[in-house]
Enzyme design. Structure first.
Site, PDB file in Angstrom:
ATOM      1  N   TYR A 105       0.879  -1.171   0.000  1.00 37.98           N
ATOM      2  CA  TYR A 105       0.000   0.000   0.000  1.00 37.98           C
ATOM      3  C   TYR A 105       0.915   1.220   0.000  1.00 37.98           C
ATOM      4  CZ  TYR A 105      -3.998   2.824   1.734  1.00 37.98           C
ATOM      5  OH  TYR A 105      -4.985   3.754   1.909  1.00 37.98           O
ATOM      6  N   LYS A 178      -5.573  -1.725  -2.195  1.00 41.60           N
ATOM      7  CA  LYS A 178      -6.624  -1.386  -1.234  1.00 41.60           C
ATOM      8  C   LYS A 178      -7.369  -2.644  -0.800  1.00 41.60           C
ATOM      9  CE  LYS A 178      -7.791   2.814   0.190  1.00 41.60           C
ATOM     10  NZ  LYS A 178      -6.921   3.975   0.372  1.00 41.60           N
TER      11      LYS A 178
END
EC number: 1.1.1.38
Length: 566
Positions: A105, A178
Site C-alpha cells: 500500500y 486497497k
C-alpha cells in the site's frame, strides 16, 4: 465465471483438475496440498513429493521477501505471490502487517503504479475502457447468475493517484492494494472482492509517449462522455452485484466530489480520499482534543492544502462540531483553508464549488498581509492572525511547516496539534523530530506517512500514522455484515470515535492513533460500531442479534481449506 465454490461447511469444491488448479490463486496451495488432494485433483507429478505446512511456506516466503534488494522489488515479489497463492500471500501479510503494509500500500504502491506497464506480468481485476462500452458490458456478463459472489468493488480512474497524480491504467494497482488491506486488516473474503480501473485515458506525457504503456494512449476524456462512462459502470455494477459496496479511490478532485455527490444517497458507496481521510483525521483530532484537555468545539483549524483530501477533512471535522452544538455558520468559521494561491477568500476567482463554503470574507481579512505568491495570504500570516490550535497539512509540499510557522503557532497554544498528512514521507509538510524540538515536546503529532519514534528529553514519542487503513477495512466489514443500503455520515463518525477510543493519550509520548500493527483488532472494533450505527440509522437490511459474533464470523482467515473435486 468461477469454477469453484465455498460450501457452508467451509471447504472448497471445484471442477478444475491438474495444472488448472495450480493456476487459480485462491485454490493453489503449492506443496501444501495433501496426498489425498493431490490424488483427487489430478496433481500427482505436478508438485515435488514432500507435503509442507503453511507455516513452512510462510517461513520460506519471508526469507525470499527479505532477500529482495529494495522496496519496489519487495512489492513485485508480493504481487507475484498474490497472483500465485492468495492464501499464502495473506498469511505472510498478516504475520508481518506493520512491515509489509507500506510495501503493498502507500507509499511503495505509488512507485509500482508508475512502473506498472514495465513490470506488467498478469492481469487482475477488470480493465474497463471508455473507448469500449460494449466491452464493459461483456466483462460484467461474465458474472451472470453470480449476483451474490461479490461484496466489495474498489474502482479508480487513476487521475489523482496518492501524491503523484495521473497514472492511467496502472492505477489498477491501487485498487488491488486497497483490497489487500481490506482482507489483511478486516478479513474481507478475497474471493468476494473485485478491483476495477476505469480507463478514460491519461494526461501523463511519459505514458502517452511510452510504447510499452498498456492503457488507452490518448488524453483524458472529460465532460458528458466521462459522466456517462461512470453512470454506465455504476448501473452495470449494481445490476450484477446488487449487494456490493462501491468504493471510489484516487479520482481527480472535481470528479471525486461530483461522483460522490451523485451517488452517496442512492447506493452503498463512499470515497476514501474524501470520507476515509476525513474520518481518520477526525479520530486524530478527537485524541488531540482529549490530550490537550480543550473541548473539540473550542478548537480553531488551519488546513494547508484545500483540495479533495483537505476539504474532506474539514467537512468531517465541521460536521462533528455541529453535533457538538455549533450552528452551521459557526462551524464554518472555525476553519482557515489555504491552497496554492493562499488563504481561500470569497473574492478569489476560480474557487471550486466545494471550496466556496470555507472561503473567508475578504472584508474579514483586509488587514492580513498579502505576502504570498501572486498576492495571496500565506500560511505564516494565517497562523499569526488566526492563532490555530490545530494545523493540518494535505499539500504534498515538503517542509511547508517551517520552524518559524511552528514556533509562531506554539507561542499561543499550550499543546499545538500538528498533522502533516501528505504522502509519501518525502512530501510530508514536516518531520516529527523537528516539530517536537521546535515546540519543546509540546506538539501533539499525527502524520500521514510512517515515521520512527522520536527521543526527546528522556521521553520516547511514538508517532501515530493517520493511515486510512484504520478506517476503511472496518467500515467495509461493518457495512457488509449489515448489508447496508447506504453509508451515512454517522457511520464515519462511529469509525473515528471507535479509533480514538483505542489509545491512551494520558501516557507521555503516546501516539494519537492506534498502531498499524494492530489493524486486525482496530478493524473488528470499528466494524462493530459501524454495524451498530447502520442499524440505529435505519440503513441496515440485516440486523444480527449478536453484532460482535457476526463480525467475527464474517472475518476470513488465511488458512488452507480442504479442496474436493466435483
Amino acid at each position: 465465471m468461477k469454477q469453484f465454490r465455498v460450501t457452508n461447511e467451509g471447504d472448497i469444491q471445484t471442477t478444475l483438475r491438474g495444472l488448472e488448479v495450480l493456476s487459480v490463486p485462491f485454490l493453489n496451495k503449492g506443496v501444501a496440498f495433501t496426498e489425498e488432494e493431490r490424488k483427487e485433483l489430478g496433481l500427482k507429478g505436478f508438485l515435488p513429493p514432500k507435503v509442507l505446512t503453511i507455516d513452512d511456506q510462510a517461513k520460506r516466503a519471508y526469507e525470499q521477501y527479505s532477500a529482495q534488494p529494495d522496496d519496489l522489488s519487495k512489492n513485485v515479489y508480493l504481487t507475484a505471490l498474490h497472483d500465485r497463492n492468495e492464501t499464502l500471500f495473506y498469511r505472510l501479510l498478516n504475520d508481518h502487517l506493520g512491515e509489509m503494509l507500506p510495501i503493498v500500500y502507500t507509499p511503495t504502491v505509488g512507485t509500482a503504479i508508475q512502473r506498472y506497464s514495465h513490470e506488467y506480468r498478469k492481469p487482475r481485476g477488470l480493465y474497463l475502457s471508455i473507448d469500449d462500452p460494449d466491452g464493459m458490458k461483456e466483462a460484467f456478463k461474465q458474472y451472470k447468475d453470480q449476483s451474490d459472489t461479490i461484496d466489495l468493488i474498489v474502482a479508480t480512474d487513476a487521475e489523482g493517484i496518492l501524491g503523484i497524480g495521473d497514472w492511467g491504467v496502472g492505477g489498477i494497482a491501487i485498487s488491488i492494494g486497497k483490497l489487500a488491506v481490506y482482507t489483511a486488516a478486516a478479513g474481507i473474503d478475497p474471493s468476494r472482492v473485485l478491483a476495477v480501473v476505469l480507463d478514460a485515458g491519461t494526461n501523463q506525457e511519459s505514458l502517452l509517449n511510452d510504447p510499452l504503456y498498456v492503457g488507452n494512449q490518448h488524453s483524458r476524456v472529460r465532460g458528458e462522455r466521462y459522466d456517462q462512462f461512470i453512470d454506465d459502470y455504476v448501473a452495470l455494477a449494481r445490476e450484477t452485484f446488487p449487494n456490493a459496496l462501491l468504493h471510489w479511490e484516487d479520482f481527480g478532485a472535481k470528479n471525486a466530489r461530483s461522483i460522490l455527490k451523485r451517488y452517496k444517497d442512492k447506493v452503498c458507496t463512499f470515497n476514501d480520499d474524501i470520507q476515509g481521510t476525513g474520518a481518520v483525521s477526525l479520530a486524530a483530532v478527537l485524541s488531540c482534543a482529549k490530550a490537550s484537555k480543550v473541548p473539540l468545539r473550542d478548537h480553531r483549524v488551519v488546513i494547508f492544502g484545500a483540495g479533495t483530501a483537505g476539504i474532506g477533512i474539514a467537512e468531517q471535522l465541521r460536521e462533528a462540531l455541529v453535533r457538538e452544538g455549533l450552528s452551521e455558520e459557526e462551524s464554518y468559521k472555525r476553519f482557515w483553508c489555504i491552497d496554492r494561491n493562499g488563504l481561500l477568500t470569497d473574492d478569489m476567482d476560480q474557487l471550486l464549488d466545494f471550496q466556496k463554503p470555507y472561503a473567508r470574507s475578504a472584508d474579514e481579512v483586509k488587514d492580513y498581509q498579502r505576502n504570498g505568491d501572486g498576492g495571496g495570504i500565506d500560511l505564516l500570516e494565517v497562523v499569526r492572525q488566526a492563532k490555530p490550535t490545530i494545523l493540518i497539512g494535505t499539500s504534498t509540499v515538503s517542509g511547508a511547516f517551517t520552524e518559524e510557522i511552528v514556533k509562531e503557532m506554539a507561542s499561543h497554544v499550550k499543546r499545538p496539534a500538528i498533522l502533516p498528512m501528505s504522502n509519501p514521507t518525502t512530501l510530508s509538510e514536516a518531520k516529527p523530530e523537528d516539530l517536537i524540538e521546535w515546540t519543546e515536546g509540546r506538539a501533539l503529532i499525527t502524520t500521514g506517512s510512517p515515521f520512527p519514534p522520536v527521543e526527546y528529553n528522556g521521553v520516547t514519542y511514538h508517532i501515530g500514522q493517520a493511515n486510512n487503513a484504520l478506517v476503511f477495512p472496518g467500515l467495509g466489514l461493518g457495512t457488509i455484515v449489515t448489508k447496508s443500503k447506504l453509508i451515512t455520515d454517522g457511520m464515519f463518525e462511529a469509525c473515528a470515535r471507535a479509533i480514538a477510543g483505542m489509545v491512551n493519550v494520558g501516557v507521555p509520548g503516546a501516539p494519537m492513533l492506534p498502531k498499524v500493527e494492530d489493524l486486525r483488532t482496530v478493524s473488528a472494533t470499528v466494524a462493530v460500531e459501524v454495524a451498530k450505527t447502520a442499524m440505529k440509522e435505519g440503513v441496515a437490511t440485516e440486523e444480527p442479534e449478536d453484532i460482535i459474533q457476526a463480525v467475527q464470523d464474517a472475518m476470513w482467515y488465511p488458512v488452507y481449506k480442504p479442496i474436493r473435486a466435483i
